[in-house]
Design a protein around this motif. Structure first.
Motif, PDB file in Angstrom:
ATOM      1  N   SER A   1     -24.241 -30.296 -26.322  1.00  0.00           N
ATOM      2  CA  SER A   1     -25.520 -30.859 -25.923  1.00  0.00           C
ATOM      3  C   SER A   1     -26.614 -30.445 -26.891  1.00  0.00           C
ATOM      4  O   SER A   1     -26.440 -29.551 -27.706  1.00  0.00           O
ATOM      5  N   GLU A   2     -27.762 -31.074 -26.765  1.00  0.00           N
ATOM      6  CA  GLU A   2     -28.889 -30.826 -27.663  1.00  0.00           C
ATOM      7  C   GLU A   2     -29.870 -29.828 -27.055  1.00  0.00           C
ATOM      8  O   GLU A   2     -31.034 -30.034 -27.085  1.00  0.00           O
ATOM      9  N   GLY A   3     -29.485 -28.779 -26.495  1.00  0.00           N
ATOM     10  CA  GLY A   3     -30.383 -27.811 -25.883  1.00  0.00           C
ATOM     11  C   GLY A   3     -29.838 -27.413 -24.541  1.00  0.00           C
ATOM     12  O   GLY A   3     -28.918 -28.032 -24.012  1.00  0.00           O
ATOM     13  N   GLY A   4     -30.388 -26.375 -23.985  1.00  0.00           N
ATOM     14  CA  GLY A   4     -29.848 -25.907 -22.730  1.00  0.00           C
ATOM     15  C   GLY A   4     -28.494 -25.272 -22.950  1.00  0.00           C
ATOM     16  O   GLY A   4     -28.260 -24.593 -23.944  1.00  0.00           O
ATOM     17  N   LEU A   5     -27.592 -25.492 -22.007  1.00  0.00           N
ATOM     18  CA  LEU A   5     -26.264 -24.902 -22.091  1.00  0.00           C
ATOM     19  C   LEU A   5     -25.268 -25.843 -22.752  1.00  0.00           C
ATOM     20  O   LEU A   5     -25.361 -27.050 -22.631  1.00  0.00           O
ATOM     21  N   VAL A   6     -24.314 -25.237 -23.441  1.00  0.00           N
ATOM     22  CA  VAL A   6     -23.290 -25.961 -24.177  1.00  0.00           C
ATOM     23  C   VAL A   6     -21.929 -25.492 -23.680  1.00  0.00           C
ATOM     24  O   VAL A   6     -21.710 -24.293 -23.497  1.00  0.00           O
TER      25      VAL A   6
ATOM     26  N   MET B   1     -19.838 -21.499 -20.792  1.00  0.00           N
ATOM     27  CA  MET B   1     -21.136 -22.139 -20.998  1.00  0.00           C
ATOM     28  C   MET B   1     -22.032 -21.124 -21.701  1.00  0.00           C
ATOM     29  O   MET B   1     -22.156 -19.992 -21.240  1.00  0.00           O
ATOM     30  N   VAL B   2     -22.614 -21.539 -22.809  1.00  0.00           N
ATOM     31  CA  VAL B   2     -23.510 -20.662 -23.560  1.00  0.00           C
ATOM     32  C   VAL B   2     -24.769 -21.432 -23.940  1.00  0.00           C
ATOM     33  O   VAL B   2     -24.737 -22.662 -24.089  1.00  0.00           O
ATOM     34  N   PRO B   3     -25.881 -20.724 -24.117  1.00  0.00           N
ATOM     35  CA  PRO B   3     -27.084 -21.400 -24.617  1.00  0.00           C
ATOM     36  C   PRO B   3     -26.815 -21.993 -25.997  1.00  0.00           C
ATOM     37  O   PRO B   3     -25.996 -21.475 -26.766  1.00  0.00           O
ATOM     38  N   SER B   4     -27.488 -23.071 -26.318  1.00  0.00           N
ATOM     39  CA  SER B   4     -27.233 -23.768 -27.580  1.00  0.00           C
ATOM     40  C   SER B   4     -27.456 -22.873 -28.798  1.00  0.00           C
ATOM     41  O   SER B   4     -26.740 -22.996 -29.791  1.00  0.00           O
ATOM     42  N   ASP B   5     -28.415 -21.941 -28.743  1.00  0.00           N
ATOM     43  CA  ASP B   5     -28.632 -21.057 -29.881  1.00  0.00           C
ATOM     44  C   ASP B   5     -27.464 -20.085 -30.060  1.00  0.00           C
ATOM     45  O   ASP B   5     -27.068 -19.771 -31.191  1.00  0.00           O
ATOM     46  N   VAL B   6     -26.866 -19.645 -28.975  1.00  0.00           N
ATOM     47  CA  VAL B   6     -25.687 -18.773 -29.052  1.00  0.00           C
ATOM     48  C   VAL B   6     -24.502 -19.565 -29.595  1.00  0.00           C
ATOM     49  O   VAL B   6     -23.746 -19.071 -30.430  1.00  0.00           O
TER      50      VAL B   6
END
Length: 79
Positions: free
Chosen positions: A2-7, A45-50
């Protein structure tokens, strides 16, 4: 991804799992096999930056689980 949030991130990388399974099989995986492997893959599930840091440290981009068959079909030729 995804483009932000959780991935959603398969752990280990889905491309690595598919490659391993194809090598064990000794022939190309079928679409049904790829989708079954994807559907049973361990994920987190991880934040997009992680997720971006994981990809950077791993050194390659994993395939998108939503497009597993299409991306695997393209990637496997270069492995």
């Amino acid at each position: 991804m995804s483009e932000g949030g959780l991935v959603i991130m398969p752990i280990p990388a889905l491309v690595a799992v598919l490659l391993n399974r194809e090598q064990e099989k000794g022939s190309p995986l079928t679409e049904a096999e790829v989708l079954a492997i994807r559907d049973t893959a361990q994920c987190t599930m991880v934040p997009s930056d992680v997720a971006a840091k994981i990809v950077e440290s791993r050194g390659y981009q994993d395939i998108d689980p939503a497009c597993a068959w299409e991306e695997w079909s393209a990637v496997r030729l270069g492995l």
